[in-house]
Structures are given as structure tokens and as C-alpha cells.
Design a protein around this motif. Structure first.
Motif, PDB file in Angstrom:
ATOM      1  N   GLY A 150       0.743  -1.402  -0.155  1.00  0.00           N
ATOM      2  CA  GLY A 150       0.419  -0.224  -0.226  1.00  0.00           C
ATOM      3  C   GLY A 150       0.557   1.453  -0.114  1.00  0.00           C
ATOM      4  N   ILE A 151       2.146   1.131  -0.642  1.00  0.00           N
ATOM      5  CA  ILE A 151       3.384   2.293  -0.453  1.00  0.00           C
ATOM      6  C   ILE A 151       3.109   2.880  -1.988  1.00  0.00           C
ATOM      7  N   VAL A 152       2.415   4.688  -2.136  1.00  0.00           N
ATOM      8  CA  VAL A 152       3.271   4.595  -3.161  1.00  0.00           C
ATOM      9  C   VAL A 152       4.589   4.609  -4.156  1.00  0.00           C
ATOM     10  N   GLN A 153       4.874   4.458  -4.891  1.00  0.00           N
ATOM     11  CA  GLN A 153       6.495   4.428  -5.946  1.00  0.00           C
ATOM     12  C   GLN A 153       5.994   5.706  -6.027  1.00  0.00           C
ATOM     13  N   ARG A 154       7.489   5.877  -6.403  1.00  0.00           N
ATOM     14  CA  ARG A 154       7.464   7.301  -6.912  1.00  0.00           C
ATOM     15  C   ARG A 154       9.345   6.784  -7.774  1.00  0.00           C
ATOM     16  N   ILE A 155       9.354   6.073  -8.603  1.00  0.00           N
ATOM     17  CA  ILE A 155      10.552   5.078  -9.069  1.00  0.00           C
ATOM     18  C   ILE A 155      10.695   5.752 -10.585  1.00  0.00           C
ATOM     19  N   ALA A 156      11.928   6.531 -10.398  1.00  0.00           N
ATOM     20  CA  ALA A 156      12.015   6.908 -12.176  1.00  0.00           C
ATOM     21  C   ALA A 156      12.537   5.507 -12.956  1.00  0.00           C
ATOM     22  N   ARG A 157      11.926   6.099 -13.785  1.00  0.00           N
ATOM     23  CA  ARG A 157      11.106   4.892 -15.138  1.00  0.00           C
ATOM     24  C   ARG A 157      12.875   5.643 -16.395  1.00  0.00           C
ATOM     25  N   ARG A 158      13.659   4.085 -16.478  1.00  0.00           N
ATOM     26  CA  ARG A 158      14.363   4.417 -18.005  1.00  0.00           C
ATOM     27  C   ARG A 158      14.093   4.807 -18.941  1.00  0.00           C
ATOM     28  N   GLY A 159      14.730   5.470 -19.429  1.00  0.00           N
ATOM     29  CA  GLY A 159      14.593   5.686 -21.146  1.00  0.00           C
ATOM     30  C   GLY A 159      13.219   6.834 -20.924  1.00  0.00           C
ATOM     31  N   VAL A 160      13.157   7.751 -19.872  1.00  0.00           N
ATOM     32  CA  VAL A 160      11.379   8.381 -20.002  1.00  0.00           C
ATOM     33  C   VAL A 160      11.701   9.631 -18.876  1.00  0.00           C
ATOM     34  N   GLU A 161      12.702   8.861 -17.733  1.00  0.00           N
ATOM     35  CA  GLU A 161      12.700  11.030 -17.224  1.00  0.00           C
ATOM     36  C   GLU A 161      14.209  10.410 -16.602  1.00  0.00           C
ATOM     37  N   SER A 162      14.695  11.811 -16.157  1.00  0.00           N
ATOM     38  CA  SER A 162      16.188  11.891 -15.475  1.00  0.00           C
ATOM     39  C   SER A 162      15.561  11.352 -13.928  1.00  0.00           C
ATOM     40  N   SER A 163      16.455  10.699 -13.486  1.00  0.00           N
ATOM     41  CA  SER A 163      16.675  10.793 -12.032  1.00  0.00           C
ATOM     42  C   SER A 163      17.241  11.624 -11.173  1.00  0.00           C
ATOM     43  N   GLN A 164      17.549  12.901 -12.047  1.00  0.00           N
ATOM     44  CA  GLN A 164      17.832  13.968 -11.664  1.00  0.00           C
ATOM     45  C   GLN A 164      16.464  15.129 -10.998  1.00  0.00           C
ATOM     46  N   ARG A 165      15.366  14.084 -11.552  1.00  0.00           N
ATOM     47  CA  ARG A 165      13.948  14.726 -11.261  1.00  0.00           C
ATOM     48  C   ARG A 165      13.572  14.821  -9.651  1.00  0.00           C
ATOM     49  N   LEU A 166      14.407  13.889  -9.440  1.00  0.00           N
ATOM     50  CA  LEU A 166      13.909  12.592  -7.895  1.00  0.00           C
ATOM     51  C   LEU A 166      15.032  13.830  -6.945  1.00  0.00           C
ATOM     52  N   GLY A 167      15.176  14.580  -7.603  1.00  0.00           N
ATOM     53  CA  GLY A 167      16.647  15.236  -6.879  1.00  0.00           C
ATOM     54  C   GLY A 167      15.871  16.123  -5.656  1.00  0.00           C
ATOM     55  N   LYS A 168      14.813  17.041  -5.838  1.00  0.00           N
ATOM     56  CA  LYS A 168      14.305  17.184  -4.644  1.00  0.00           C
ATOM     57  C   LYS A 168      14.210  17.022  -3.482  1.00  0.00           C
ATOM     58  N   HIS A 169      13.256  15.593  -3.426  1.00  0.00           N
ATOM     59  CA  HIS A 169      13.620  14.376  -2.643  1.00  0.00           C
ATOM     60  C   HIS A 169      14.373  13.335  -1.885  1.00  0.00           C
ATOM     61  N   ARG A 170      15.130  13.218  -2.967  1.00  0.00           N
ATOM     62  CA  ARG A 170      16.079  12.061  -2.874  1.00  0.00           C
ATOM     63  C   ARG A 170      17.533  12.483  -2.143  1.00  0.00           C
ATOM     64  N   TRP A 171      17.928  13.585  -2.167  1.00  0.00           N
ATOM     65  CA  TRP A 171      18.975  14.429  -1.839  1.00  0.00           C
ATOM     66  C   TRP A 171      19.284  13.736  -0.562  1.00  0.00           C
ATOM     67  N   VAL A 172      18.467  13.783   0.713  1.00  0.00           N
ATOM     68  CA  VAL A 172      18.753  13.379   1.622  1.00  0.00           C
ATOM     69  C   VAL A 172      19.478  12.056   1.992  1.00  0.00           C
ATOM     70  N   VAL A 173      19.125  10.732   0.885  1.00  0.00           N
ATOM     71  CA  VAL A 173      19.583   9.785   0.748  1.00  0.00           C
ATOM     72  C   VAL A 173      21.469  10.025   0.468  1.00  0.00           C
ATOM     73  N   GLU A 174      21.710  10.303   0.220  1.00  0.00           N
ATOM     74  CA  GLU A 174      23.111  10.937  -0.010  1.00  0.00           C
ATOM     75  C   GLU A 174      23.815  11.844   0.645  1.00  0.00           C
ATOM     76  N   ARG A 175      23.028  12.506   1.724  1.00  0.00           N
ATOM     77  CA  ARG A 175      23.844  13.161   2.291  1.00  0.00           C
ATOM     78  C   ARG A 175      23.352  12.214   3.595  1.00  0.00           C
ATOM     79  N   THR A 176      22.937  11.267   3.939  1.00  0.00           N
ATOM     80  CA  THR A 176      23.058  10.031   4.999  1.00  0.00           C
ATOM     81  C   THR A 176      24.202   9.736   4.802  1.00  0.00           C
ATOM     82  N   PHE A 177      24.433   9.191   3.244  1.00  0.00           N
ATOM     83  CA  PHE A 177      26.011   8.384   3.089  1.00  0.00           C
ATOM     84  C   PHE A 177      26.925   8.866   3.503  1.00  0.00           C
ATOM     85  N   ALA A 178      27.244  10.395   3.535  1.00  0.00           N
ATOM     86  CA  ALA A 178      27.936  10.957   3.604  1.00  0.00           C
ATOM     87  C   ALA A 178      28.180  11.400   5.689  1.00  0.00           C
TER      88      ALA A 178
END
Length: 267
Positions: A200-228
Motif C-alpha cells: 500500500g505504498i505509493v511508488q516514485r521510481i524514475a523510469r529508464r529512458g523516460v525521465e531523469s533521475s535528477q527530477r527526484l533530487g528534490k526529495h532524494r538528496w537526503v539519502v545522499e547526505r546520509t551516505f555522507a
């Protein structure tokens, strides 16, 4: 070399989770206190120093003693319980944002090899290990999983989602599933989407060949910060442990220390 000590408040949390000290009917040398061993483990985690180089003058006991405690407490589930308890405390102050969760993976070298390692296709086939994490909307680490560097991110996706803990702390049932999960193109597979729909979870997964992963950067940057944040713990930058449970214990402890830092700041 300066000492690194855990604070009294954090020790009060940890000591309640530790198993009782074993009986010593035959006597022998006094046991190194648990708090000293914990400090030794954190010292190795933060500095990246080899176990055998842990200075005895710091009062933490030998590196082998600290290694054994890390191993035994991992087998007893101490590090997993500590992580969940600190997440519960954060949520009790409404500091866990489950409106969205971001999932990602990053590889680290693993020169000694061992289980859960493999040739890294992005590092000329050198042996490596992959860390998979899920974080809330603020970057708080919720789950930590490891695999070989040659394991595709998508193959561990469901394991990472399943590892999301049911976090209490507020009135009502403990919260486990987020409203939405964000992930990059590496997770653009039907079995990943099905795993989210099934829960029952809404999925927001970038689609290959359709959209850039960078469009998810507004929300996904937090996981990159956590790796840091994780990479500030030098022992995690390169996996020296042949046994995967030891590296996993270090990862869970690092996640717990990140949570504790948030508790000190916001709670």
C-alpha cells in the motif's frame, strides 16, 4: 591520540539493552567493563584504526576484547534493538517523517573479501561490498543492509523495505510503512513496484529512458547526505571485516549514533 567517549545519556540507553555478564566460576582476570568496551568499539568505528592498533593506554581494553563484544552483542541483537529504541525516541518527539522514504545503495572497497562481497563492475572488478539504506524525509536512517558489490540494487530492494522497523513513540499503532518511496532508475523493475503496491505504498521510481533521475533530487538528496554521514565513520569507508555480521554491526551502530545526534539536536 585523544579518547572518544559516549555520553552518559546514551550509555544509560545502551546498558539496558546489553545481556547480563557471564558467570566466572573459575575466576580469572577481571572483565573489561562494558562501557569501556563500547567506547573502544566506537573509537575504532570513528577513526578506522585496526583492532590490533587500539591503544591500551586509552583504557578500552584490547582490540580483540572489543571485537568479541561487538560480535557477541551483534549475535544478541543489541545493535538492532539500540537502533529501534533511538528511532522510537525520535518519533516520540515527532521527529520521524514517514511521508516519504528514499532508498539507495553505494559500494565500498572490500580488500579482504569474505561473504557478501563481489567484484565491483564500477571499480575494475575489485572486490567490494554494497551498502543499502532507507531513510525518512529528513535523512534519518531507518534500515541498513549489505550485499556484494556485484549485486544489482533492485535485488535487495524488497529486503531493504522489509527491514523498515515498526516505530512506536506516538499514540496509536507503531508506524512501519511510509506514504511514498523514492528511488532512482536502478530500481525501475516490476518486482520493485509490486513490492510497494503490495504494502500500500505509493511508488516514485524514475523510469529508464523516460525521465531523469535528477527530477527526484528534490526529495532524494537526503539519502545522499546520509551516505555522507555514514562515511564520517571511517571504519565504514572500506570494509576490512571478512565476516559480514561485523560490518553490519558497525553499520547499525553508526545509524544509531546518527539518530542520537538528531535526538540531542531536536528532542
Amino acid at each position: 591520540m585523544s579518547k572518544l567517549e559516549i555520553k552518559d545519556d546514551l550509555w544509560d540507553v545502551i546498558r539496558r539493552l546489553l545481556p547480563p555478564e557471564p558467570d566466572r566460576p573459575k575466576g580469572g582476570r577481571p572483565r573489561v567493563p562494558d562501557r569501556a568496551a563500547i567506547n573502544g568499539i566506537v573509537f575504532v568505528l570513528r577513526t578506522g584504526i585496526p583492532w590490533e592498533h587500539l591503544p591500551l593506554r586509552l583504557g578500552y581494553g584490547s582490540g580483540m576484547t572489543c571485537w568479541r563484544r561487538l560480535r557477541d552483542w551483534q549475535q544478541s541483537g543489541v545493535w538492532d534493538r539500540l537502533h529501534k529504541e533511538l528511532l522510537r525516541r525520535l518519533r516520540s518527539y515527532d521527529q520521524i517523517d514517514m511521508s516519504r522514504v528514499s532508498v539507495d545503495a553505494a559500494s565500498v572497497p572490500s580488500p579482504p573479501g569474505g561473504e557478501e562481497t563481489g567484484p565491483n563492475p564500477t571499480d575494475r572488478g575489485k572486490l567490494g561490498c554494497k551498502r543499502h539504506v532507507a531513510v525518512d524525509a529528513r535523512g534519518t536512517p531507518l534500515s541498513f543492509h549489505i550485499s556484494g558489490a556485484n549485486t544489482h540494487d533492485s535485488k535487495c530492494f524488497e529486503a531493504v523495505v522489509n527491514a523498515l522497523p515498526a516505530v512506536g513513540g506516538l499514540r496509536g499503532r507503531p508506524r512501519r510503512w511510509p506514504d511514498k518511496v523514492h528511488a532512482d532508475k536502478g530500481y525501475d523493475y516490476e518486482h520493485c513496484r509490486h513490492a510497494l503496491r503490495h504494502r500500500g505504498i505509493v511508488q516514485r521510481i524514475a523510469r529508464r529512458g523516460v525521465e531523469s533521475s535528477q527530477r527526484l533530487g528534490k526529495h532524494r538528496w537526503v539519502v545522499e547526505r546520509t551516505f555522507a554521514w555514514l562515511n564520517r565513520f571511517k571504519r565504514l569507508r572500506i570494509r576490512y571485516e571478512r565476516r559480514p555480521e561485523i560490518y553490519l554491526a558497525f553499520g547499525l551502530l553508526a545509524c544509531s549514533l546518527i539518530c542520537w545526534r538528531a535526538i540531542e539536536r531536536f528532542c
